[in-house]
Design an enzyme around this catalytic site. Sequence first.
Site, PDB file in Angstrom:
ATOM      1  CB  CYS A   2      27.666  77.024  40.495  1.00  0.00           C
ATOM      2  SG  CYS A   2      26.880  78.144  39.367  1.00  0.00           S
ATOM      3  NE  ARG A  27      26.389  71.498  43.417  1.00  0.00           N
ATOM      4  CZ  ARG A  27      26.033  72.009  44.625  1.00  0.00           C
ATOM      5  NH1 ARG A  27      25.846  71.188  45.644  1.00  0.00           N
ATOM      6  NH2 ARG A  27      25.866  73.292  44.799  1.00  0.00           N
ATOM      7  CD1 TRP A  77      21.537  76.508  38.056  1.00  0.00           C
ATOM      8  CD2 TRP A  77      21.526  74.534  37.036  1.00  0.00           C
ATOM      9  NE1 TRP A  77      20.229  76.196  37.801  1.00  0.00           N
ATOM     10  CE2 TRP A  77      20.185  74.993  37.173  1.00  0.00           C
ATOM     11  CE3 TRP A  77      21.740  73.325  36.420  1.00  0.00           C
ATOM     12  CZ2 TRP A  77      19.092  74.253  36.726  1.00  0.00           C
ATOM     13  CZ3 TRP A  77      20.657  72.587  35.980  1.00  0.00           C
ATOM     14  CH2 TRP A  77      19.352  73.039  36.128  1.00  0.00           C
ATOM     15  CG  ASN A 103      26.575  77.766  44.300  1.00  0.00           C
ATOM     16  OD1 ASN A 103      25.779  78.062  43.403  1.00  0.00           O
ATOM     17  ND2 ASN A 103      26.249  76.956  45.303  1.00  0.00           N
ATOM     18  N   GLY A 104      25.975  81.083  43.577  1.00  0.00           N
ATOM     19  CA  GLY A 104      24.982  81.986  44.174  1.00  0.00           C
ATOM     20  C   GLY A 104      24.660  83.107  43.208  1.00  0.00           C
ATOM     21  CD  GLU A 487       2.227  69.133  41.935  1.00  0.00           C
ATOM     22  OE1 GLU A 487       1.681  69.052  40.823  1.00  0.00           O
ATOM     23  OE2 GLU A 487       3.385  68.711  42.151  1.00  0.00           O
ATOM     24  CE  LYS A 491       5.182  65.666  42.495  1.00  0.00           C
ATOM     25  NZ  LYS A 491       4.640  66.555  41.522  1.00  0.00           N
ATOM     26  CD  GLU A 494       5.029  62.713  39.510  1.00  0.00           C
ATOM     27  OE1 GLU A 494       5.606  62.521  38.435  1.00  0.00           O
ATOM     28  OE2 GLU A 494       4.859  63.834  39.994  1.00  0.00           O
ATOM     29  CG  HIS A 510     -21.861  68.515  40.809  1.00  0.00           C
ATOM     30  ND1 HIS A 510     -23.115  68.889  40.375  1.00  0.00           N
ATOM     31  CD2 HIS A 510     -21.458  69.473  41.674  1.00  0.00           C
ATOM     32  CE1 HIS A 510     -23.445  70.056  40.919  1.00  0.00           C
ATOM     33  NE2 HIS A 510     -22.451  70.426  41.714  1.00  0.00           N
ATOM     34  CE  LYS A 611      12.841  67.004  37.103  1.00  0.00           C
ATOM     35  NZ  LYS A 611      11.742  67.176  38.101  1.00  0.00           N
TER      36      LYS A 611
HETATM   37  C1  AGP Z   1       5.620  66.324  37.802  1.00  0.00           C
HETATM   38  O1  AGP Z   1       6.044  65.770  39.033  1.00  0.00           O
HETATM   39  C2  AGP Z   1       6.193  65.588  36.621  1.00  0.00           C
HETATM   40  N1  AGP Z   1       7.601  65.456  36.704  1.00  0.00           N
HETATM   41  C3  AGP Z   1       5.692  66.160  35.277  1.00  0.00           C
HETATM   42  O2  AGP Z   1       4.295  66.312  35.354  1.00  0.00           O
HETATM   43  C4  AGP Z   1       6.290  67.529  34.875  1.00  0.00           C
HETATM   44  O3  AGP Z   1       5.809  68.523  35.728  1.00  0.00           O
HETATM   45  C5  AGP Z   1       5.860  67.810  33.430  1.00  0.00           C
HETATM   46  O4  AGP Z   1       6.421  66.820  32.593  1.00  0.00           O
HETATM   47  C6  AGP Z   1       6.315  69.197  32.926  1.00  0.00           C
HETATM   48  O5  AGP Z   1       7.695  69.264  32.923  1.00  0.00           O
HETATM   49  P1  AGP Z   1       8.387  70.703  32.724  1.00  0.00           P
HETATM   50  O6  AGP Z   1       7.975  71.547  33.888  1.00  0.00           O
HETATM   51  O7  AGP Z   1       9.856  70.422  32.709  1.00  0.00           O
HETATM   52  O8  AGP Z   1       7.902  71.277  31.423  1.00  0.00           O
END
Ligand code: AGP
Length: 616
Positions: A2, A27, A77, A103-104, A487, A491, A494, A510, A611
């Site tokens: 928040c 935020r 939030w 906030n919290g 992961e 990172k 992307e 393999h 996002k």
């Molecule tokens: C990861 O860095 C990406 N932003 C993407 O893979 C993301 O994790 C994926 O689109 C899933 O999103 P969500 O967790 O909001 O469902």
Amino acid sequence: MCGIVGYIGVKPADYIILNALKKLEYRGYDSAGISLLTAQGNIYTEKEKGKIVNLESLIFEKNKKISSYCGIGHTRWATHGEPSMINAHPHTDCAENISVVHNGIIENYTQLKKELIEKGHSFKSETDTEVVPHILEDYLKETDDILEAVNNTIEKLEGAYALAIILSGQEPVIIGVRKGSPLVMGVGDKDYFLASDIPAFLEYTNNVIFLDDNEIVILKKFSYDIYRKNEKITKQINKIKWDAAQAQKSGYKHYMLKEIYEQPEAVKNTILDKVNFTKKEINFENFDESIISLLKECSNITITACGTSWHAGLIGKFLIESLTDVTVEVDYASELRYREKFIKPNSLLIAVSQSGETADTLEVIKKYKKLNAKVLSICNVLGSSIPRESNYTIYTHAGPEISVASTKAFTTQVTVFLLLALYIARKRNSVNNEDFENYIEIMKNLPALLENTINATANMDKIAPELSKYSNYLYLGRGINYPVALEGALKLKEISYIHAEGYPGGEMKHGPLALIDENFPSVILLPKDSLYEKMFGNLNEIKSRRGKVVLFTSDSNIYDNLNDYADYIFKIPDCDKFFQPIVYVIPLQLLSYYIADFKGCDIDQPRNLAKSVTVE
Ligand code: AGP
């Protein structure tokens, strides 16, 4: 997270506060509100679901121009209680002589609210916050000393909070309290500001006092006092040199770096309302007998997600299968939604999503619900589509994740999976008391462990120039760290557009080993665990083919000839196996960040990506 603001001075408070709230919009929020002290000494409050512009129309277009020079404001939030006008802040006491923004998380609000209702208080909202004005109302009946009443009030609160409070009456006063959530104070020429973050008032003053935990500030028209409990203290006024854009990132160059550094706080907030460290218990909000018996009796669980959340799901599988006799399968949502498979009645689907809006994940949930399966989601956004479609939701309290590259969402999701795995194991008696309590103890120190890990590997920028030259990377991990390798590779690709693949170390022979030469570096996770020797073998294979190696290994790793096998070595604080993914992912996040930053990439909004993937 928040956003809180407060203003007292000689300018029109409604305009200043609304403008300050707009500066905190980055935020993320679902509702907003404002309380103003009128010239007559009354409190005028307006609040509304949705954007701040909705609030402005409530105040300005209805000719409700209020002449006021003292007030508080809030962007919410949601963590407890759906996004709505009623749940929006500020919240007041019964007589509306006290108004509070927060906030919290107030962990013990349920008990406090029950006690207050029994004493005759009436509540309007579902929020944890609303207990604060009612507790303060009672104490202000016992004393005129504001500081004493506020100290007595916060004595009763457990959890993390930052508060701003105004009181009705002729003398304008704003009280600020900080305990576990950020609160900063702006010192103007003839006015004072309170806020969750500096951007709120930076256009008016760059003189900032950073309040620390357990500090209270009492702002009056032309003076202020700061206390630590009852002791008056003096605090340094800092001159901030950021511009507005930098300030929204708290001085970090990108949201991604800010969110990497926020992970200790995000993990702490995620744990806070789920673990009782005194009683050594784990509890999830809204878990009823139905889900508890399903977790006790089910023989298999399906986890579904996309991207980073799918990687968290793979770790969830490892954790649940290590601690219980439950079989877990993990499936990409984009695959599972089209897979023809028999879904047993009484099945449990766990859907993982930061945004709560990912289309593929949402469709899987609808498919499973049509077949009478139960759905538990792990999500970061209260009131988003996935929790609304799910039977149960466990919330990560990571706060808004602005950068497209998911970081604190991942570490908080894995934290939830560890808590859930321990919870299920406890219910199925598949973990002994000593181990369970040991994990709870480690959980308590997890935020500090993450801080130490960030500090130990923050100098990754030094090697970025050299490592940004390559076009391909292999990321290797084993066991619980194989998904961490996936992961880390995601990172890098992307945000830096460098191709990277994650692989289990045992797979090298393999196929992937054919790729290795001096132009194809490897990033290797080598914790000191039962798979160390095997992973060390991979190191050897790569080095004997002149492959470059970036190595992340345990602090306690005493192999002194590691330099013969790795070109870059980073030591990671030792930790129990189950906590390794949350710890080892941090340097991989930093590595990808600094390589992408050196390449000048658009880190927070990488090309072609969104996002939240709300379309198929
Ligand atoms: C990861 O860095 C990406 N932003 C993407 O893979 C993301 O994790 C994926 O689109 C899933 O999103 P969500 O967790 O909001 O469902």
